[in-house]
Design an enzyme around this catalytic site. Structure first.
Site, PDB file in Angstrom:
ATOM      1  CE  LYS A  57       3.316   0.048   4.754  1.00 61.84           C
ATOM      2  NZ  LYS A  57       2.460   0.029   3.576  1.00 61.84           N
ATOM      3  CD  GLU A  61      -2.795   1.192   2.393  1.00 63.12           C
ATOM      4  OE1 GLU A  61      -2.748   0.306   3.270  1.00 63.12           O
ATOM      5  OE2 GLU A  61      -3.541   2.186   2.451  1.00 63.12           O
ATOM      6  NE  ARG A 110       4.044  -8.036  10.383  1.00 67.74           N
ATOM      7  CZ  ARG A 110       3.517  -7.191   9.504  1.00 67.74           C
ATOM      8  NH1 ARG A 110       2.509  -7.551   8.756  1.00 67.74           N
ATOM      9  NH2 ARG A 110       3.994  -5.963   9.380  1.00 67.74           N
TER      10      ARG A 110
HETATM   11  P1  ATP Z   1       2.968  -2.376   7.988  1.00 66.42           P
HETATM   12  O1  ATP Z   1       2.320  -3.234   9.038  1.00 66.42           O
HETATM   13  O2  ATP Z   1       4.371  -2.034   8.238  1.00 66.42           O
HETATM   14  O3  ATP Z   1       2.132  -1.164   7.647  1.00 66.42           O
HETATM   15  P2  ATP Z   1       1.731  -3.695   5.858  1.00 66.42           P
HETATM   16  O4  ATP Z   1       1.620  -5.163   5.843  1.00 66.42           O
HETATM   17  O5  ATP Z   1       0.509  -2.951   6.234  1.00 66.42           O
HETATM   18  O6  ATP Z   1       2.968  -3.290   6.700  1.00 66.42           O
HETATM   19  P3  ATP Z   1       1.718  -3.470   3.041  1.00 66.42           P
HETATM   20  O7  ATP Z   1       2.088  -2.304   2.205  1.00 66.42           O
HETATM   21  O8  ATP Z   1       0.316  -3.906   3.054  1.00 66.42           O
HETATM   22  O9  ATP Z   1       2.213  -3.118   4.497  1.00 66.42           O
HETATM   23  O10 ATP Z   1       2.680  -4.693   2.748  1.00 66.42           O
HETATM   24  C1  ATP Z   1       2.942  -5.215   1.471  1.00 66.42           C
HETATM   25  C2  ATP Z   1       3.352  -6.639   1.633  1.00 66.42           C
HETATM   26  O11 ATP Z   1       4.470  -6.753   2.499  1.00 66.42           O
HETATM   27  C3  ATP Z   1       2.242  -7.465   2.242  1.00 66.42           C
HETATM   28  O12 ATP Z   1       2.086  -8.630   1.469  1.00 66.42           O
HETATM   29  C4  ATP Z   1       2.729  -7.777   3.620  1.00 66.42           C
HETATM   30  O13 ATP Z   1       2.271  -9.026   4.047  1.00 66.42           O
HETATM   31  C5  ATP Z   1       4.243  -7.757   3.450  1.00 66.42           C
HETATM   32  N1  ATP Z   1       4.898  -7.433   4.709  1.00 66.42           N
HETATM   33  C6  ATP Z   1       4.725  -6.334   5.466  1.00 66.42           C
HETATM   34  N2  ATP Z   1       5.449  -6.397   6.588  1.00 66.42           N
HETATM   35  C7  ATP Z   1       6.124  -7.569   6.543  1.00 66.42           C
HETATM   36  C8  ATP Z   1       7.042  -8.231   7.426  1.00 66.42           C
HETATM   37  N3  ATP Z   1       7.420  -7.678   8.581  1.00 66.42           N
HETATM   38  N4  ATP Z   1       7.536  -9.436   7.052  1.00 66.42           N
HETATM   39  C9  ATP Z   1       7.169  -9.981   5.877  1.00 66.42           C
HETATM   40  N5  ATP Z   1       6.307  -9.428   5.018  1.00 66.42           N
HETATM   41  C10 ATP Z   1       5.786  -8.231   5.340  1.00 66.42           C
HETATM   42 MG    MG Z   2      -1.160  -3.920   4.981  1.00 69.77          MG
END
Ligand code: ATP
Ligand code: MG
Length: 550
Positions: A269, A33, A259
Site C-alpha cells: 500500500k 487496515e 504473501r
Molecule cells: P501492505 O503491506 O500492502 O500495506 P498490509 O498487510 O499492511 O498490506 P492490511 O490492511 O494489514 O495490509 O492487510 C489485510 C490482510 O491482507 C492481512 O491479513 C494481510 O496479511 C493480508 N495481505 C496483505 N498483503 C497480502 C499479500 N500480498 N498476500 C496475501 N495476503 C496479504
Molecule cells: Mg498490515
C-alpha cells in the site's frame, strides 16, 4: 470457469479440526487496515478467508483494523467494502471495527497493570529503541519497569484523560527484555495520539497498538482460524501471551501463509500510495493499478481474480507469481463470457462500389456459445476498416486486403479491392472495393474463398469512441526495487486514441465487456463512458505479447 478446490494446508487443518471436534464452526475474518485501497495481495487474502468459510459452511467477518487513525479514512473503508462485495463475498452481519472494542481493550490494559504485567514507561522512542537490544544482544530493563501498580494505574488514567503530551510515555507489557524474540521485549500496548478517529471521534487520545489489539479482536469475535501472512509468525508468541494473560472469551489460533507476490507489480500500500501521490497514475483506481478497484475499472472480472487466487495456491513458501498468469486468467474468462463486437481503432474509409442499399446482417455474438445469440449489424456502402488491414501491395503472408485481392468482411461478404485514393503525402485515404458478385445479397456464409477475414464498422451508424489502450505499468519484473519509479514506468502503459465502434456499443452500461474482434478485450469505462460518448478501456490483448520477447 468453476474454480475447483485444490487441497492446501489450511483446508487440511480446518477439516482435521472439524473432524476432531476442536471447532464446531469455522469463523474467519479479513482484517484490512483502512489506510489505502486493497491490492491483488489482499484479493488473495480475501479469497482465502471468505473461501474457507464458504467451503466449510462457516462465516467470515470483515473487520477494519483501525487502530492508527492518522492514516485511515472513511473513504478507504467504503472502497474496501465495495471491493469485497464486488469479488462476490458477503461478510457475516455488519462490518466490524477494532475501534468498537476500544473500551474493552482499555479495561484489559488495566487488567494487565493490576496483575503486574504492564507498566507506564517514560523512555523516549529513541531510548526505548536503545534499551530494546538487537537480534544478537539482549535488551535492558526500562528504569520504569518496576513502578508500583497504583502509580501505573494513575499514570495510565492520566494518559487516557489527555493530561500527558504525545510521546511523554507509553504503556508496555512486562514480559522479558532478554527474550530471543524481540516482539516479547516489553512491547508497547498504548500510545498517546491526540488525533480524532474516523469512527470514535474525540473519544480517545490513547490508541492501542496493532499487536495489542489484533489477537483480542479475534478472541472477541470468536474467530476459530485466524489466518494471516508469514511476517506475523514471530508475533504469535506475543498474541498467545495476551490471550493467556487476559480474561478473553475465546482462544483464536493463528495460521500463516506466504504473501502473494506478482512480478511487474507492486503489492504494498505504501508504494501504491507513492504512485498515486506522485501523479504517475490518476488515482488508486487507475486501470493500471494492481488495486482491486483498478483491476475492476480495467475490466478484469471477479471470476478471473478468484480463479487466479485459487490457481496460485496457498502455501508457506514465498515465491513470485508471473503476472502473465493473472492476465491469462482474465483472458480465459473473457474469451468465455465476453460477447464479440467490432471496433475499428485506426480507421480507414472503404467504399463498397456495388452495394446500392444498406443491408442488415445477423452476426453471432459468440463463436462457441449460441445462447449469446446474434445481433443485427448494418452494412452500408461506406464502412471503416483498420488502416493496418489494407496494403496496395503485399506478399502472400499478408492475409488481409490488397489491391486486386480478396478478403472477407467478418460476418459478411467477400470483397475485392479495386483502387485507392491517396493524399498529397501518398497516404491512403480511401479504398474502393466491390463485393464479389456471386455473394452479393446471398448468404454471407457462401463458401467463396478468401485468404483472410478483417473486421469493419458501418460508417453511417458507427459511433466515434475514446479508446484507452492500457498495458503493464512497469517495464521491469521487480519494480519495488527501483530507487525511482520514473526509471521503470512503461511509457506506453496508456495510449488514448479515437476509434469507431458498432452502434450498439455506444449505449451499453458502463462496465460491459466485449471482445473487439481481432483487437482484444475491452470494457466500457466504469466512470467516463456515457451513451453517445463511449469510452472503452483495453482490458487485455488477445495474446500475451510480453512473454515472447523477454
Ligand atoms: P501492505 O503491506 O500492502 O500495506 P498490509 O498487510 O499492511 O498490506 P492490511 O490492511 O494489514 O495490509 O492487510 C489485510 C490482510 O491482507 C492481512 O491479513 C494481510 O496479511 C493480508 N495481505 C496483505 N498483503 C497480502 C499479500 N500480498 N498476500 C496475501 N495476503 C496479504
Ligand atoms: Mg498490515
Amino acid at each position: 470457469m468453476d474454480t475447483e478446490h485444490r487441497s492446501n494446508f489450511l483446508r487440511t487443518q480446518i477439516q482435521n479440526d472439524l473432524n476432531a471436534g476442536i471447532v464446531d464452526r469455522v469463523v474467519t475474518r479479513f482484517p484490512p487496515e483502512p489506510n489505502g485501497y486493497l491490492h491483488i495481495g489482499h484479493a488473495k487474502s480475501i479469497t482465502v478467508n471468505f473461501g474457507l468459510a464458504e467451503q466449510f459452511g462457516g462465516v467470515c467477518n470483515l473487520r477494519f483494523d483501525d487502530t492508527n487513525p492518522e492514516k485511515e479514512s472513511q473513504r478507504f473503508i467504503d472502497a474496501i467494502k465495495s471491493d469485497v462485495s464486488w469479488l462476490g463475498y458477503q461478510w457475516d452481519g455488519d462490518v466490524r471495527y477494532a475501534s468498537s472494542y476500544f473500551q474493552q481493550f482499555y479495561e484489559w490494559a488495566v487488567h494487565l497493570i493490576e496483575s503486574e504485567k504492564a507498566y507506564v514507561c517514560d523512555l523516549s522512542a529513541d531510548e526505548a529503541r536503545e534499551y530494546r537490544g538487537t537480534l544478537t544482544t539482549a535488551g535492558r530493563d526500562s528504569p520504569y519497569r518496576n513502578r508500583p501498580i497504583e502509580e501505573n494505574l494513575r499514570l495510565f488514567e492520566s494518559m487516557r484523560a489527555g493530561e500527558m503530551e504525545e510521546g511523554a510515555c507509553v504503556l508496555r507489557a512486562k514480559i522479558d527484555m532478554a527474550s530471543p524474540n524481540i516482539n516479547l521485549r516489553d512491547p508497547t500496548l498504548y500510545r498517546i495520539r491526540k488525533v480524532a478517529h474516523h469512527q470514535t471521534g474525540d473519544d480517545w487520545v490513547i490508541y492501542p497498538t496493532y499487536d495489542f489489539a489484533h489477537g483480542q479482536e479475534d478472541a472477541i469475535e470468536g474467530i476459530s482460524h485466524s489466518i494471516c501472512t508469514l511476517e506475523f509468525e514471530d508475533h504469535k508468541p506475543l498474541y498467545d501471551w495476551f490471550i493467556e494473560n487476559l480474561p478473553v472469551p475465546s482462544r483464536p489460533r493463528q495460521f500463516e501463509f506466504a504473501r502473494l507476490n506478482v512480478n511487474f507489480t507492486v503489492t504494498s500500500k505504501r508504494k501504491l500510495k507513492l504512485l498515486v501521490d506522485s501523479g504517475v497514475v490518476s488515482g488508486w483506481d487507475d486501470p493500471r493499478m494492481p488495486t482491486i478497484a483498478g483491476m475492476r475499472r480495467r475490466g478484469y472480472t471477479p471470476t478471473a481474480l478468484r480463479h487466479f487466487c485459487e490457481e496460485v495456491g496457498t502455501s508457506r513458501s514465498d515465491g513470485v507469481v508471473d503476472v502473465a498468469m493473472l492476465e491469462s486468467a482474465v483472458r480465459n474468462d473473457l474469451n468465455r463470457q465476453a460477447p464479440r463486437a467490432m471496433a475499428v481503432l485506426n480507421p480507414l474509409a472503404l467504399e463498397l462500389t456495388n452495394l446500392d442499399d444498406a443491408e442488415i446482417l445477423q452476426i453471432p455474438n459468440h463463436p462457441a456459445d449460441e445462447i449469446m445469440g446474434k445481433r443485427e449489424v448494418r452494412l452500408s456502402p461506406r464502412i471503416w476498416i483498420d488502416r493496418e488491414d489494407f496494403r496496395q501491395e503485399a506478399n502472400k503472408k499478408f492475409k488481409r486486403l490488397v489491391l486486386g485481392k480478396r478478403v472477407r468482411l467478418r460476418g459478411a461478404y467477400v470483397i475485392e479491392a479495386e483502387r485507392c485514393e491517396l493524399d498529397d503525402q501518398g497516404e491512403v485515404i480511401k479504398v474502393y472495393a466491390s463485393i464479389v458478385p456471386q455473394t452479393l445479397g446471398g448468404d454471407p456464409d457462401d463458401g467463396v474463398k478468401a485468404k483472410g477475414v478483417i473486421h469493419w464498422v458501418d460508417a453511417e451508424t458507427g459511433v466515434e469512441a475514446e479508446i484507452r489502450s492500457y498495458d503493464r505499468l512497469f517495464t521491469v519484473e521487480d519494480p519495488s526495487r527501483a530507487d525511482n519509479f520514473d526509471d521503470v514506468i512503461n511509457p506506453h502503459s496508456l495510449l488514448v486514441t479515437r476509434g469507431i465502434v458498432e452502434m450498439g456499443l455506444a449505449s451499453v452500461q458502463p462496465e460491459t465487456r466485449f471482445q473487439f474482434e481481432r483487437e482484444g478485450y475491452f470494457v466500457a469505462d466504469r466512470y467516463d463512458h456515457a451513451a453517445g460518448a463511449p469510452v472503452y478501456n483495453r482490458v487485455i490483448g488477445l495474446r500475451d505479447t510480453w512473454t515472447s520477447h523477454e
